[in-house]
Scaffold this motif. Structure first.
Motif, PDB file in Angstrom:
ATOM      1  N   ARG A 171      48.872  -2.791  -2.395  1.00  0.00           N
ATOM      2  CA  ARG A 171      47.725  -1.971  -2.810  1.00  0.00           C
ATOM      3  C   ARG A 171      48.149  -0.544  -3.122  1.00  0.00           C
ATOM      4  O   ARG A 171      47.659   0.061  -4.081  1.00  0.00           O
ATOM      5  CB  ARG A 171      46.646  -2.013  -1.744  1.00  0.00           C
ATOM      6  N   ALA A 172      49.072  -0.002  -2.332  1.00  0.00           N
ATOM      7  CA  ALA A 172      49.547   1.366  -2.566  1.00  0.00           C
ATOM      8  C   ALA A 172      50.307   1.497  -3.884  1.00  0.00           C
ATOM      9  O   ALA A 172      50.395   2.587  -4.442  1.00  0.00           O
ATOM     10  CB  ALA A 172      50.438   1.813  -1.404  1.00  0.00           C
ATOM     11  N   SER A 173      50.818   0.373  -4.406  1.00  0.00           N
ATOM     12  CA  SER A 173      51.541   0.413  -5.685  1.00  0.00           C
ATOM     13  C   SER A 173      50.603   0.596  -6.873  1.00  0.00           C
ATOM     14  O   SER A 173      51.048   0.946  -7.954  1.00  0.00           O
ATOM     15  CB  SER A 173      52.343  -0.877  -5.878  1.00  0.00           C
ATOM     16  N   GLY A 174      49.320   0.305  -6.669  1.00  0.00           N
ATOM     17  CA  GLY A 174      48.344   0.402  -7.750  1.00  0.00           C
ATOM     18  C   GLY A 174      48.161  -0.878  -8.544  1.00  0.00           C
ATOM     19  O   GLY A 174      47.314  -0.946  -9.437  1.00  0.00           O
ATOM     20  N   ALA A 175      48.936  -1.901  -8.242  1.00  0.00           N
ATOM     21  CA  ALA A 175      48.841  -3.185  -8.949  1.00  0.00           C
ATOM     22  C   ALA A 175      47.682  -4.012  -8.413  1.00  0.00           C
ATOM     23  O   ALA A 175      47.128  -3.718  -7.356  1.00  0.00           O
ATOM     24  CB  ALA A 175      50.151  -3.955  -8.788  1.00  0.00           C
TER      25      ALA A 175
END
Length: 185
Positions: A173-177
């Motif tokens: 989630r922190a990757s933005g994907a």
């Protein structure tokens, strides 16, 4: 065909059920130290996490965890018959390969990652691998996912991540994907 999308897959608990494999490999690695590893404890609190996070609690801070981890990596291959493949997810990987680049992002070692993929004959399904040796920050940090996106020059908006663990989902989630949670197979 120019692929416009990227699919990233976690290994342990997502592509394969490896709790038994890892438990028995660590049990073998800890035996020379007179440590009996509690299976329930390992499966709930250790499996899928980086060894530097859980071995000190099991062995003590002064223990040579690197030596134990090296022995575990050797013992891993002898326990691969205990692994289960996520057949549904592998069927999706096959279907996605025409439009998606496919890669693995895992906290597992490169050695153990390649051993299990070769054992099941599925290494050629993936174009790229990010393993524990490739990152300086482990999940829940998104570094591994971001490295894979950078390798393929993909934006998070064109990337989907398949994950199972709480720290892996947090990193994804922190990757933005986009994130697809795998919770059983």
């Amino acid at each position: 065909m120019d692929k416009k999308y990227l699919a990233l897959f976690d290994l342990d608990g997502t592509l394969f059920e490896t709790g038994e494999v890892n438990y028995h490999a660590y049990q073998d690695a800890l035996a020379p130290y007179g440590i009996t590893l509690d299976k329930e404890y390992f499966l709930k609190r250790c499996n899928g996490r980086h060894y530097t996070e859980f071995l000190p609690a099991i062995m003590g801070a002064a223990a040579d965890i690197e030596k134990v981890h090296q022995f575990k990596k050797t013992a891993y291959a002898a326990n691969l018959e205990k692994a289960r493949m996520n057949k549904h997810l592998f069927a999706l990987v096959q279907c996605m390969r025409d439009k998606y680049h496919t890669a693995i992002v895992t906290t597992a070692s490169r050695q153990n990652t390649m051993e299990i993929l070769q054992h099941f004959g599925c290494a050629p399904l993936f174009e790229y691998f990010v393993t524990q040796e490739d990152v300086t920050k482990t999940k829940p940090n998104p570094q591994g996912f971001l490295l894979a996106m950078q390798h393929f020059c993909m934006l998070p908006s064109n990337t989907v991540i398949f994950e199972d663990s709480a720290v892996g989902i947090q990193a994804a989630r922190a990757s933005g994907a986009s994130v697809i949670v795998v919770d059983r197979f």
